[in-house]
Design an enzyme around this catalytic site. Structure first.
Site, short mmCIF file in Angstrom:
data_model
loop_
_atom_site.label_atom_id
_atom_site.label_comp_id
_atom_site.label_asym_id
_atom_site.label_seq_id
_atom_site.Cartn_x
_atom_site.Cartn_y
_atom_site.Cartn_z
CG HIS A 126 1.09 8.02 16.48
ND1 HIS A 126 1.44 8.82 15.40
CD2 HIS A 126 0.92 8.86 17.54
CE1 HIS A 126 1.48 10.08 15.79
NE2 HIS A 126 1.18 10.14 17.08
CB CYS A 127 6.21 6.83 18.97
SG CYS A 127 7.16 7.14 20.48
#
Length: 264
Positions: A126-127
């Site tokens: 997850h960025c």
């Protein structure tokens, strides 16, 4: 398709940095480099910068590979998706990975993202900078984004050096001050993005995701800790103490099994 609202600030900072840093280069420095030096460098900068913004949009607003939850699958009535609904046999089979939140059988290499609260196919990570998960459907866009961002940063750096040396001033001390004050932090950021690009190129070559690579590192660290413990086997004092402890345990177990063997 975007992530949680908690990532909005980080994502906004990312957009502001890209737009605010790119604006003076595109509207002030690049046109002068075009005239004084050569058009090729500004053209490369324009192409890389616009591509960077384009792929950032695609990465942020593309479905990363979200797998629908059980109640949605039941409403969709898709035969391929209906296979993901667990049965009683699946619940009894420990080899079947079931997401207790989405109530589905997770396909291989998928994972439930705690930030987005969704199961993502071929989950990488997850960025928060793009406010989205990176998965099967947007991983190529993410790689393209960090690649074009790296190239744009390098071309901007070359443009800035050319601008300082050829156009801004002829005073060497002023040139050195400008280069040190502005280029060092800019160079550090470029190296960080380049390092991220190299890491993902390594992942593509090895065929792994970021999560899988981190799991492998955790396994290796736990294995190294075991190796450190096994080094005590070569310590004579530890060996003697272990033999004494094992003998006491053996005597205690023997008394429990047959109390007559050892007289009172």
């Amino acid at each position: 398709m975007t992530g949680p609202s908690s990532d909005n600030t980080t994502n906004l900072i990312t957009w502001l940095l890209i737009l605010l840093i790119g604006a003076p280069f595109n509207f002030y420095i690049s046109p002068q480099i075009w005239i004084v030096l050569h058009p090729s460098l500004p053209i490369i900068s324009y192409v890389m910068y616009l591509s960077c913004v384009f792929f950032l949009c695609l990465t942020q607003f593309t479905d990363p590979g979200i797998i629908p939850r059980k109640e949605i699958i039941e409403k969709m009535k898709d035969e391929n998706l209906l296979r993901l609904i667990p049965t009683e046999a699946d619940n009894a089979d420990y080899q079947v990975r079931i997401c207790v939140t989405c109530m589905i059988k997770r396909p291989p290499r998928s994972n439930h993202c705690a930030e987005c609260d969704n199961c993502v196919d071929v989950f990488d990570h997850h960025c928060p900078f793009v406010n989205n998960c990176i998965g099967k459907r947007n991983y190529a866009y993410f790689i393209s984004f960090i690649s074009t961002l790296t190239m744009a940063a390098i071309s901007f750096g070359i443009e800035f050096l050319s601008f300082v040396i050829l156009i801004a001033t002829t005073d060497e001390k002023v040139q050195q001050i400008l280069i040190i004050v502005l280029m060092i932090p800019f160079g550090i950021c470029t190296l960080l993005v380049f390092g991220l690009l190299v890491f993902h190129i390594f992942l593509m070559i090895t065929g792994k995701t970021t999560k899988e690579q981190l799991k492998n590192l955790e396994k290796k660290s736990s294995t190294s800790r075991k190796c450190e413990r096994t080094q005590s086997l070569f310590n004579c004092r530890t060996i003697v103490e272990k033999q004494q402890f094992d003998q006491i345990r053996y005597d205690q177990d023997l008394i429990k099994i047959n109390p007559i063997v050892i007289p009172a």
